[in-house]
Design an enzyme around this catalytic site. Structure first.
Site, PDB file in Angstrom:
ATOM      1  NE  ARG A  42      85.587 -94.184  49.735  1.00 27.78           N
ATOM      2  CZ  ARG A  42      86.246 -93.287  48.990  1.00 27.78           C
ATOM      3  NH1 ARG A  42      87.547 -93.398  48.820  1.00 27.78           N
ATOM      4  NH2 ARG A  42      85.597 -92.278  48.424  1.00 27.78           N
TER       5      ARG A  42
ATOM      6  NE  ARG B 167      83.379 -93.562  54.833  1.00 26.17           N
ATOM      7  CZ  ARG B 167      83.180 -93.429  53.530  1.00 26.17           C
ATOM      8  NH1 ARG B 167      82.867 -92.251  53.024  1.00 26.17           N
ATOM      9  NH2 ARG B 167      83.303 -94.446  52.719  1.00 26.17           N
TER      10      ARG B 167
ATOM     11  CD  GLU C 109      78.749 -89.058  52.878  1.00 24.22           C
ATOM     12  OE1 GLU C 109      79.375 -89.319  51.843  1.00 24.22           O
ATOM     13  OE2 GLU C 109      78.774 -89.797  53.880  1.00 24.22           O
TER      14      GLU C 109
ATOM     15  CG  ASN D 274      82.949 -89.000  45.687  1.00 26.01           C
ATOM     16  OD1 ASN D 274      83.429 -88.095  45.018  1.00 26.01           O
ATOM     17  ND2 ASN D 274      83.678 -89.873  46.332  1.00 26.01           N
ATOM     18  CG  ASP D 275      77.503 -90.429  48.732  1.00 28.94           C
ATOM     19  OD1 ASP D 275      76.929 -90.981  47.775  1.00 28.94           O
ATOM     20  OD2 ASP D 275      78.190 -91.038  49.565  1.00 28.94           O
TER      21      ASP D 275
ATOM     22  NE  ARG E 194      79.303 -92.488  44.634  1.00 29.25           N
ATOM     23  CZ  ARG E 194      79.970 -92.369  45.774  1.00 29.25           C
ATOM     24  NH1 ARG E 194      79.343 -91.884  46.850  1.00 29.25           N
ATOM     25  NH2 ARG E 194      81.219 -92.693  45.893  1.00 29.25           N
TER      26      ARG E 194
END
Ligand code: PEP
Ligand code: MG
Length: 583
Positions: free
Chosen positions: A306, A343, A446, A469-470, A480
Site C-alpha cells: 500500500r 499498488r 474493488e 474490503n472496498d 467500511r
C-alpha cells in the site's frame, strides 16, 4: 467493580495493561520510557520547558497584550497561573517518577486527566477553561520539542513494555497516526470509532496487536492509568478487572503464544493442499520495513504494497522520485527475487495524507469521501505526481520482479488513461537513458462496476487482485469506517460472494492471474470457500499467514468445490456453507 465496554474485534488475542488515554491530535507526541537514572534529567526537561513557557507568556503580556483588550491580558494571566499551579506540576512529575514516562508523554497524559475533569464540570464557564489547559499543554510540548532530548532514544528501551504493559485508548486514530505505533510501547489499543475494515483497523491488524475499534464510549469510560484487558477475539474491553479475570486472561495469553509458536514451525513448509494443489501465500505491507515480518512469516512475495503510506505524515511535501525509488528498491531487494506487487497511491476516503481522523474527515471534507477523488482518480487528476510514482516503480523493477497494481479503476477510459501514463513514464525513462524493468500490470477489482465489466480488465491487464474490503463497501453501500453500520458490513452477503466467485472464474478462464488481497484472504473462515471458488493466490498481513497456511494444508480443493456448489445462489450463503460438511 470491573466494567465491560463492547466494540468490534480487529485482531486476535488478548492485551493486558494500563490505559494511556491519548487525544487523536496528540498521537504523534513521543511516547517512550526513561530508565531510573534518566528520571532526574527528564524532570529537569519539564522544569526547563515551564521556564520557557513562562518567559513566552510574560513577554506576550508585556508586549502585544499591553495595548490589547483586557480579556487577552486576563487570559495570559490564567495561563501563567495554570503554569505555576503546583498541583499540575506535581501531577506531571508523577508520570515521570512513578511510570517512567518521558516528559512529553507526561504532559499529554496529565492533559487528558484534566480535560476529562473539565468536561464533567457543570459550570459552562469553567468547562470552557479546558481550552486554556490545552493551549498551555501545546506550549509546553513545543518547548519540549525545542530541547535536546539528551541521550534518550525515541523508542522504548528493550523490555520496558514487558515490565509496564500499556494499552492505548483514543477516541479515534487516523491511519497515518497508526504508523507511529509500529514498534511502539503499546501492546493493544481501543478506539471509540471505526469499522472492522477501516484503514485504521487494517493497519492495527498489520501490527498484530490486540485491538478493538468502534467501542463508542471507551475513551470516556476508561480512565488514565486504569488497568484494562482487551479481548480482541470477542471485541470486549474489561476495565479494572478482578484478580480472577486477570488470571484467566493471562492463561489465554500464554495459550495464544504457544499456538503462535506452533504455527511458526510451518514457515518453510510450502502451502500445498491435501490433494496436491499449490497455493500462493503473499504478504500485504504498508512500509518497506514490513518485509522482515513478511519473510519471517514465510510469505512467497508481496501481494499488496500500500504505497500511500509513504505519502503520509509529510505535511503536503510528497516524496520525490528518488525517495520513492529507494523505498520500492528496498522492498524489491529485501524480497530477494520474490514477486513484489506495488499498488499506486490510494489516498482519500478514510486514508487522508495527513493526520486527520475519521471523525475530523466526516466533518470537514466532502460529503461522501469514499465516493470522491481517491485512489486512481487522484493519480489521474495529477499527471505530474502520477508520473513521478510510475517512474520510481519502473526503475525499481529493474532490480527484481515487480507487479504494478492500480486501485479503484471502474471504466475503460480510466484503464486507457492509466496504461498511457505507464507508457509515457517508461518512454521518459528510456529517453533519459535510465534503466526501467519489465512489469506485470494489474488492476484491483474493488468496485462492483469493475467486476461487472471484467472482460475489459482482463483484456487490458496481466492480472487482477480482488480488493474485498472496498468491494463489500461499494456493493452493499456500507461505509467500511462507520461503526454505526458495521453490523451490515457483511462479507457473507450473497451479492459479494457472487462477485468474488465470478471474478475468479472469469480470470482463470482467460488465463490471467487472480488473487484476493482484501481482509477476506486473511480470514480463516473464508479460506476453504475461496479455494472452492478456485482461488490459488491469497495476500494478507504477515501475522495472518501461518493460520491461513495451516488451513490450506488441511484442505482438499475438490472436496471444497463440492461443498461450495450453489452456495453463492443461496439467500444465506453462510448457513449453507457452514451447514454442509466437507464431503
Ligand atoms: C481492498 O479494498 O480490499 C484493499 C485491499 O484495499 P484497501 O483496503 O487499501 O482499500
Ligand atoms: Mg481498496
Amino acid at each position: 467493580m470491573s466494567l465491560q465496554v463492547f466494540g468490534l474485534p480487529v485482531s486476535r488475542g488478548v492485551a493486558i495493561g494500563r490505559a494511556v488515554l491519548v487525544a487523536s491530535s496528540r498521537v504523534d507526541v513521543a511516547h517512550y520510557f526513561v530508565e531510573d537514572w534518566q528520571v532526574p534529567a527528564e524532570i529537569d526537561r519539564l522544569r526547563a520547558a515551564r521556564r520557557v513557557v513562562h518567559d513566552e507568556l510574560s513577554a506576550l503580556k508585556a508586549g502585544e497584550a499591553s495595548d490589547a483588550p483586557a480579556e487577552i491580558a486576563a487570559l495570559l494571566d490564567v495561563h501563567l497561573m495554570l503554569l505555576h499551579d503546583e498541583a499540575l506540576a506535581a501531577a506531571t512529575r508523577h508520570w515521570v517518577e512513578a511510570r517512567h514516562y518521558n516528559a512529553e508523554w507526561a504532559v499529554s497524559a496529565q492533559l487528558e486527566v484534566l480535560a476529562r475533569q473539565f468536561d464533567e464540570m457543570e459550570d459552562e464557564y469553567l468547562r470552557d477553561r479546558k481550552a486554556d489547559i490545552e493551549q498551555l499543554a501545546e506550549r509546553l510540548l513545543r518547548a519540549l520539542a525545542g530541547q535536546e532530548s539528551g541521550v534518550f532514544p525515541l523508542v522504548p528501551p528493550v523490555g520496558a513494555s514487558a515490565d509496564h504493559p500499556l494499552v492505548l485508548v483514543a477516541s479515534d486514530i487516523s491511519p497515518a497516526d497508526m504508523l507511529h505505533f509500529k514498534g511502539s510501547v503499546f501492546s493493544g489499543f481501543v478506539t471509540d470509532v471505526g469499522g472492522r475494515n477501516s484503514h485504521t483497523a487494517i493497519v492495527a491488524r498489520s501490527l498484530d496487536i490486540p485491538a478493538v475499534v468502534g467501542a463508542r464510549e471507551a475513551s470516556r469510560l476508561i480512565g488514565q492509568d486504569d488497568w484494562v484487558i482487551i479481548d480482541a477475539d470477542q471485541g470486549v474491553v474489561i476495565v479494572d478487572p478482578s484478580p480472577i479475570l486477570l488470571d484467566e486472561y493471562r492463561f489465554r495469553q500464554r495459550e495464544a503464544q504457544l499456538e503462535r509458536d506452533r504455527l511458526q514451525k510451518l514457515r518453510f513448509k510450502p502451502a500445498v493442499t491435501l490433494d496436491g494443489e499449490r497455493v500462493e501465500l503473499l504478504a500485504n505491507i504498508e512500509l518497506p520495513g514490513d518485509c522482515e515480518a513478511a519473510l519471517a512469516a514465510g510469505a512467497e512475495g508481496v501481494g499488496l504494497f500500500r504505497s500511500e503510506f509513504l505519502f503520509m505524515n509529510r505535511e503536503g511535501q510528497l516524496p520525490d522520485e528518488d525517495e520513492q525509488y529507494e523505498a520500492y528498491a528496498q522492498v524489491v531487494r529485501t524480497m530477494a527475487g520474490r514477486p513484489v506487487t506495488i499498488r499506486t497511491v490510494d489516498v482519500g476516503a478514510d486514508k487522508p495524507l495527513d493526520r486527520m481522523s475519521v471523525s475530523e474527515l466526516r466533518h470537514e471534507h466532502t460529503l461522501n469521501p469514499a465516493l470522491g477523488l481517491r485512489a486512481i482518480r487522484w493519480s489521474l487528476a495529477d499527471p505530474g505526481m502520477f508520473a513521478v510514482q510510475l517512474r520510481a516503480i519502473l526503475r525499481a523493477a529493474a532490480l527484481g520482479p515487480v507487479n504494478l497494481l492500480f486501485p479503484m479503476l471502474s471504466r475503460s477510459s480510466e484503464i486507457q488513461a492509466t496504461l498511457q501514463a505507464v507508457r509515457r513514464a517508461r518512454q521518459s525513462l528510456e529517453d533519459e537513458g535510465i534503466d526501467a524493468g519489465a512489469v506485470r500490470l494489474g488492476a484491483m477489482i474493488e468496485i462492483p462496476a469493475a467486476a461487472l465489466i471484467l472482460p475489459a480488465f482482463l483484456h487490458a491487464f496481466d492480472f487482477v487482485s480482488i480488493g474485498t474490503n472496498d468491494l463489500i463497501q461499494y456493493t452493499l453501500a456500507i461505509d467500511r469506517a462507520d461503526e454505526s453500520v458495521a453490523h451490515l458490513y457483511d462479507p457473507w452477503h450473497p451479492a459479494v460472494l457472487a462477485l468474488v466467485a465470478s471474478v475468479i472464474r472469469q480470470a482463470q478462464a482467460a488465463s490471467k492471474g487472480v488473487s484476493v488481497c482484501g481482509e477476506m484472504a486473511g480470514d480463516p473462515a473464508f479460506t476453504e470457500l475461496l479455494l472452492a471458488f478456485g482461488l490459488r493466490s491469497f495476500s494478507m498481513h504477515p501475522s495472518q499467514l501461518p493460520t491461513i497456511k495451516q488451513r490450506v494444508l488441511r484442505s482438499d480443493t475438490l472436496r471444497c468445490a463440492l461443498r461450495g456448489e450453489g452456495v453463492t445462489a443461496d439467500a444465506d450463503p453462510r448457513s449453507k456453507w457452514e451447514g454442509r460438511v466437507t464431503p
